[in-house]
Design an enzyme around this catalytic site. Structure first.
Site, PDB file in Angstrom:
ATOM      1  N   LYS A  47     -16.552 -21.417  19.550  1.00 23.76           N
ATOM      2  CA  LYS A  47     -15.600 -20.814  19.065  1.00 23.76           C
ATOM      3  C   LYS A  47     -15.880 -19.957  17.680  1.00 23.76           C
ATOM      4  O   LYS A  47     -17.163 -20.353  17.091  1.00 23.76           O
ATOM      5  CB  LYS A  47     -14.589 -21.896  18.823  1.00 23.76           C
ATOM      6  CG  LYS A  47     -15.081 -23.238  17.813  1.00 23.76           C
ATOM      7  CD  LYS A  47     -14.460 -24.459  17.867  1.00 23.76           C
ATOM      8  CE  LYS A  47     -15.135 -25.317  16.925  1.00 23.76           C
ATOM      9  NZ  LYS A  47     -14.721 -26.659  17.161  1.00 23.76           N
ATOM     10  N   ARG A 144      -4.187 -34.715  15.642  1.00 26.92           N
ATOM     11  CA  ARG A 144      -4.076 -33.250  15.571  1.00 26.92           C
ATOM     12  C   ARG A 144      -3.539 -32.590  16.832  1.00 26.92           C
ATOM     13  O   ARG A 144      -2.600 -31.799  16.878  1.00 26.92           O
ATOM     14  CB  ARG A 144      -5.468 -32.788  15.089  1.00 26.92           C
ATOM     15  CG  ARG A 144      -5.649 -31.284  14.890  1.00 26.92           C
ATOM     16  CD  ARG A 144      -7.059 -30.867  14.400  1.00 26.92           C
ATOM     17  NE  ARG A 144      -8.048 -30.885  15.403  1.00 26.92           N
ATOM     18  CZ  ARG A 144      -9.168 -30.104  15.523  1.00 26.92           C
ATOM     19  NH1 ARG A 144      -9.495 -29.832  14.150  1.00 26.92           N
ATOM     20  NH2 ARG A 144     -10.022 -30.425  16.375  1.00 26.92           N
ATOM     21  N   TYR A 265     -18.340 -11.211 -14.163  1.00 24.11           N
ATOM     22  CA  TYR A 265     -16.826 -11.395 -14.387  1.00 24.11           C
ATOM     23  C   TYR A 265     -16.686 -12.793 -15.328  1.00 24.11           C
ATOM     24  O   TYR A 265     -17.144 -13.764 -14.942  1.00 24.11           O
ATOM     25  CB  TYR A 265     -16.108 -11.449 -13.084  1.00 24.11           C
ATOM     26  CG  TYR A 265     -15.721 -10.087 -12.741  1.00 24.11           C
ATOM     27  CD1 TYR A 265     -15.185  -9.313 -13.210  1.00 24.11           C
ATOM     28  CD2 TYR A 265     -16.319  -9.845 -11.156  1.00 24.11           C
ATOM     29  CE1 TYR A 265     -14.911  -8.045 -12.692  1.00 24.11           C
ATOM     30  CE2 TYR A 265     -16.036  -8.656 -10.609  1.00 24.11           C
ATOM     31  CZ  TYR A 265     -15.530  -7.653 -11.305  1.00 24.11           C
ATOM     32  OH  TYR A 265     -15.196  -6.367 -10.639  1.00 24.11           O
TER      33      TYR A 265
HETATM   34  C1  LIG Z   1     -15.449 -27.606  17.320  1.00 21.50           C
HETATM   35  C2  LIG Z   1     -15.445 -28.606  18.324  1.00 21.50           C
HETATM   36  C3  LIG Z   1     -16.497 -29.165  18.997  1.00 21.50           C
HETATM   37  C4  LIG Z   1     -18.000 -29.148  18.310  1.00 21.50           C
HETATM   38  O1  LIG Z   1     -18.113 -29.949  17.323  1.00 21.50           O
HETATM   39  P1  LIG Z   1     -19.393 -29.901  16.260  1.00 21.50           P
HETATM   40  O2  LIG Z   1     -18.982 -30.941  15.199  1.00 21.50           O
HETATM   41  O3  LIG Z   1     -19.442 -28.522  15.867  1.00 21.50           O
HETATM   42  O4  LIG Z   1     -20.380 -30.372  17.168  1.00 21.50           O
HETATM   43  C5  LIG Z   1     -16.252 -30.149  19.912  1.00 21.50           C
HETATM   44  N1  LIG Z   1     -15.156 -30.327  20.285  1.00 21.50           N
HETATM   45  C6  LIG Z   1     -13.746 -29.870  19.787  1.00 21.50           C
HETATM   46  C7  LIG Z   1     -12.489 -30.267  20.298  1.00 21.50           C
HETATM   47  C8  LIG Z   1     -14.026 -29.221  18.767  1.00 21.50           C
HETATM   48  O5  LIG Z   1     -12.951 -28.745  18.093  1.00 21.50           O
END
Ligand SMILES: *Cc1c(COP(=O)(O)O)cnc(C)c1O
Length: 376
Positions: A47, A144, A265
């Site tokens: 992702k 969640r 800045y």
């Molecule tokens: C992003 C995610 C992962 C991977 O998690 P990492 O901590 O990056 O290894 C696995 N499962 C779900 C549901 C996620 O959202």
């Protein structure tokens, strides 16, 4: 003084910064996590454009070493993976978006069903003759996504449901896997074992990268590493795997600034000594977090060049930032400076900005020239 550019060979002249993405290291990281996962299948979380590195090259490199299952957040991301990987199994973590069942089916993207509303929509779609598989997300304590355990019990009592909905996986997600001693880990594990008992024969998945390290009990049938693949740290106090991403910016110019003057800045940092300040062609529009800047009251992140560490000076602007190269006389206009990579851990830079490596990686902007090593 102009400096020649030692790495990599195709140095862009039109971009102010560049990313070197080592796909061979990505593949080796996957292999070492797969070895740790033992008999469980090892998938990959890709992702967020594969945590910023570019989803198409990432999935191709992972597929070459045997990865068959990919997790994305959104159908859009799934479509990109599908275009690159006609045969892969692709799960969409954010679930079934309203009225998208047929889109999932056409591209064979498997929604990770995370609520009773999604479940009803998917059931209606399947009952009307729709095809395709889905995962069932059961919440084990993160609150969640996922149906509740009580809902899962009800679903399990409905014999034939797994076939009717085309379920191919039951999964949950750990909230505190990076903190092995956190009691929520064992509690989520126990609930997941109960979920497994509810759906005999259905593959089960719980572990992200850190979950793999929690031990074999957490592996079940499929593990879902993300950050560890990309070289980010995943468990407190444990070294990450190989560096995959190196971000560099070019020195636009070097200026001498007298003691007592400020840089950037807001006049946020006053120089304590006469300083050589290098201006780098990177800023927050490139995803380099503004919060990583340096002020009189709080030191910021650092960079690396010519074998030495050079701290940020003053605020990060949109397209530029400043570093102190007073003690690095070799530094010159046109040099490439490591923002993070093998010599400057992304976790340290992220920590200086009050965030985590996940956010630094996924923020990588579109202005970087991307250079892939190891067979994109
Ligand atoms: C992003 C995610 C992962 C991977 O998690 P990492 O901590 O990056 O290894 C696995 N499962 C779900 C549901 C996620 O959202």
């Amino acid at each position: 003084m102009e400096h020649s550019d030692p790495t990599p060979s195709q140095a862009p002249v039109t971009a102010g910064n560049r990313l070197t993405i080592d796909l061979a290291a990505l593949a080796r990281n996957w292999q070492s996590l797969a070895a740790r996962a033992d008999r469980a299948e090892t998938s990959a979380a890709v992702k967020g454009n594969a945590y910023g590195i570019g989803v198409e090259p990432a999935v191709r490199a992972l597929a070459r070493v045997g990865c068959r299952t990919f997790f994305v957040a959104l159908p859009d991301e799934g479509l990109r993976v599908r275009a690159a990987m006609p045969d892969a199994t692709i799960y969409v973590l954010n679930g079934l978006a309203t009225n998208l069942a047929s889109v999932h089916a056409e591209a064979t993207l498997r929604p990770v069903i995370g609520s009773s509303g999604e479940l009803d929509e998917w059931a209606a779609y399947r009952a009307a003759g729709g095809s395709g598989n889905a995962a069932l997300h059961v919440d084990t304590g993160m609150n969640r996504l996922g149906v509740t355990f009580a809902e899962a019990q009800e679903l399990a009592a409905d014999t034939g449901l797994v076939d009717r909905l085309g379920l191919s996986l039951a999964m949950s997600h750990l909230a505190c896997a990076d903190t092995p001693a956190h009691p929520l880990n064992a509690s989520q594990l126990a609930t997941m074992q109960d979920v497994k008992a509810l759906f005999p024969g259905l593959p089960v998945s719980l572990a992200n990268t850190a979950g793999i390290v929690l031990g074999p009990d957490y592996h079940f049938d499929l593990v879902r590493p993300g950050i560890g693949l990309y070289g980010g740290p995943f468990v407190e106090g444990m070294a990450p795997l190989e560096t995959v991403v190196t971000a560099e910016a070019r020195i636009v110019q070097i200026r001498d600034v007298p003691a007592g003057q400020t840089v950037g800045y807001g006049a946020a940092q006053t120089l304590a000594r006469p300083s050589r300040i290098a201006i780098l062609s990177t800023g927050y529009a490139d995803g380099y977090h503004r919060a990583a800047g340096s002020t009189d009251s709080r030191p910021g992140a650092a960079t690396f060049l010519h074998g030495r560490v050079a701290p940020l000076v003053g605020r990060v602007s949109m397209d530029l930032m400043a570093i102190d190269v007073t003690d690095i006389p070799e530094a010159g206009r046109g040099d490439w400076v490591e923002l993070f990579g093998p010599n400057m851990p992304v976790a340290d830079v992220a920590a200086a900005a009050g965030t985590i490596s996940y956010e630094f990686l996924t923020s990588l902007g579109a202005r970087y020239a991307r250079h892939y090593l190891g067979d994109a």
